[in-house]
Design an enzyme around this catalytic site. Structure first.
Site, mmCIF file in Angstrom:
data_model
loop_
_atom_site.group_PDB
_atom_site.id
_atom_site.type_symbol
_atom_site.label_atom_id
_atom_site.label_comp_id
_atom_site.label_asym_id
_atom_site.label_seq_id
_atom_site.Cartn_x
_atom_site.Cartn_y
_atom_site.Cartn_z
ATOM 1 N N GLU A 27 -11.071 0.369 0.322
ATOM 2 C CA GLU A 27 -11.711 1.404 -0.192
ATOM 3 C C GLU A 27 -12.439 2.234 0.910
ATOM 4 O OE1 GLU A 27 -12.056 3.155 -3.221
ATOM 5 O OE2 GLU A 27 -10.429 1.774 -3.902
ATOM 6 N N HIS A 29 -11.244 3.140 3.794
ATOM 7 C CA HIS A 29 -10.116 4.287 4.387
ATOM 8 C C HIS A 29 -10.013 5.245 3.246
ATOM 9 C CE1 HIS A 29 -9.000 0.452 6.830
ATOM 10 N NE2 HIS A 29 -9.081 1.422 7.647
ATOM 11 N N VAL A 168 -18.576 1.908 3.083
ATOM 12 C CA VAL A 168 -18.282 1.492 1.511
ATOM 13 C C VAL A 168 -18.440 -0.028 1.607
ATOM 14 C CG1 VAL A 168 -16.550 1.580 -0.169
ATOM 15 C CG2 VAL A 168 -16.743 3.470 1.348
ATOM 16 N N SER A 177 -13.975 -4.231 5.482
ATOM 17 C CA SER A 177 -13.110 -4.372 6.796
ATOM 18 C C SER A 177 -12.034 -4.788 6.688
ATOM 19 C CB SER A 177 -14.108 -5.183 7.686
ATOM 20 O OG SER A 177 -13.363 -5.516 8.837
HETATM 21 P P1 AMP Z 1 -9.733 1.108 11.179
HETATM 22 O O1 AMP Z 1 -8.606 1.309 10.497
HETATM 23 O O2 AMP Z 1 -10.492 -0.008 11.143
HETATM 24 O O3 AMP Z 1 -9.949 1.552 12.603
HETATM 25 O O4 AMP Z 1 -10.838 2.155 10.361
HETATM 26 C C1 AMP Z 1 -10.516 3.421 10.266
HETATM 27 C C2 AMP Z 1 -11.520 4.204 9.900
HETATM 28 O O5 AMP Z 1 -12.320 3.731 8.776
HETATM 29 C C3 AMP Z 1 -12.887 4.365 10.979
HETATM 30 O O6 AMP Z 1 -13.468 5.514 10.791
HETATM 31 C C4 AMP Z 1 -13.786 3.218 10.411
HETATM 32 O O7 AMP Z 1 -15.112 3.600 10.478
HETATM 33 C C5 AMP Z 1 -13.750 3.730 8.783
HETATM 34 N N1 AMP Z 1 -13.981 2.470 7.746
HETATM 35 C C6 AMP Z 1 -13.892 1.127 8.049
HETATM 36 N N2 AMP Z 1 -14.154 0.427 7.389
HETATM 37 C C7 AMP Z 1 -15.042 1.605 6.540
HETATM 38 C C8 AMP Z 1 -15.933 1.014 5.393
HETATM 39 N N3 AMP Z 1 -16.464 -0.082 4.754
HETATM 40 N N4 AMP Z 1 -16.588 2.190 4.853
HETATM 41 C C9 AMP Z 1 -16.472 3.413 5.573
HETATM 42 N N5 AMP Z 1 -15.631 3.528 6.505
HETATM 43 C C10 AMP Z 1 -14.929 2.700 7.016
#
Ligand code: AMP
Length: 245
Positions: A27, A29, A168, A177
């Site tokens: 959620e 993403h 989120v 995450s």
């Molecule tokens: P990642 O795929 O983990 O590299 O994350 C891609 C993007 O999603 C990054 O800008 C992260 O900061 C964002 N993101 C990851 N987890 C969350 C979350 N729980 N809430 C908001 N944005 C997130």
């Protein structure tokens, strides 16, 4: 939604919003995709597990990958183009140019993951150059990443607007995450100490966990940020420090 594997196939017309990701969508993403959907004519999500931002002994090999599932989630959230570049498009043979945000990239996460932000800023600049978005979307969950990317964009006058979306969380408070998938039921319970300690500004609540750092950081906005290890899983989170920005 179109899936494209080379930048040559990316749209060149219209105002683009880019959401850089490493996949394993949740959620968090989807919130970024929706924010981009609201503000741009076309939404491009990139899906690239960037080897350069993983250190030796980190989880590059076991990082969750499921393109089919991700494509379905992205389409539902209004993504127009899912850009899944080949590694050679991002790092062609002979690649030797890196972007480094020196101080901001070497504290906190940067201290515990040397080279991490060099990998992040380099892949972001590369993606910005390939996709040429008007706006790019990042999560507040990775507050230092936001600070470092913003500094790069300002210092190098990169023509993109950085937009930030609030963290989120699951109902129990754990920030979403992709790495939460590594946690056993018992570890997930232990991991709840992280959001609780941050919310209470009380490091003692992390007793029993291995803490990399629990520190206020002078980002915009100012945050209390922490990284802990729960078993073999490393988790980061932060809360905005109200009234002190
Ligand atoms: P990642 O795929 O983990 O590299 O994350 C891609 C993007 O999603 C990054 O800008 C992260 O900061 C964002 N993101 C990851 N987890 C969350 C979350 N729980 N809430 C908001 N944005 C997130």
């Amino acid at each position: 939604m179109r899936i494209v594997r080379s930048a040559a196939e990316l749209p060149r017309e219209g105002e683009l919003g880019l959401v850089p990701t490493m996949g394993a969508f949740h959620e968090g993403h989807l919130a970024l995709f929706r924010a981009a959907r609201d503000e741009n004519q076309l939404v491009v999500a990139s899906l690239f597990v960037n080897p350069a931002q993983f250190g030796e002994g980190e989880d590059l090999e076991r990082y969750p990958r499921d393109e089919k599932r991700d494509a379905a989630f992205a389409e539902d959230a209004g993504v127009d183009v899912l850009y899944v570049p080949a590694a050679e498009e991002i790092y062609p043979a002979g690649f030797e140019t890196w972007v480094e945000v020196e101080r901001l990239g070497s504290i906190l996460e940067g201290e515990h993951r040397p080279g991490h932000f060099r990998g992040v800023t380099t892949v972001c600049l590369k993606l910005f150059n390939l996709v040429r978005p008007r706006r790019a979307y990042f999560g507040q969950k990775d507050a230092q990443q936001v600070a470092v990317v913003r500094r790069m964009v300002r210092d190098l006058a990169v023509p993109v607007e950085i937009r930030v979306v609030p963290t989120v969380r699951d109902q129990d408070g754990l920030a979403l995450s992709s790495r939460n998938a590594y946690l056993s039921t018992e570890e997930r319970e232990q991991a709840l100490a992280l959001p609780r300690a941050l919310a209470a500004h009380d490091r003692n609540l992390l007793n029993g966990l291995e803490v990399d750092y629990f520190e206020e950081a002078d980002f915009e906005p100012r945050v209390l940020a922490a990284a802990v290890r729960v078993g073999n899983t490393r988790l980061i989170d932060n809360v905005i420090v109200e009234g002190e920005t």
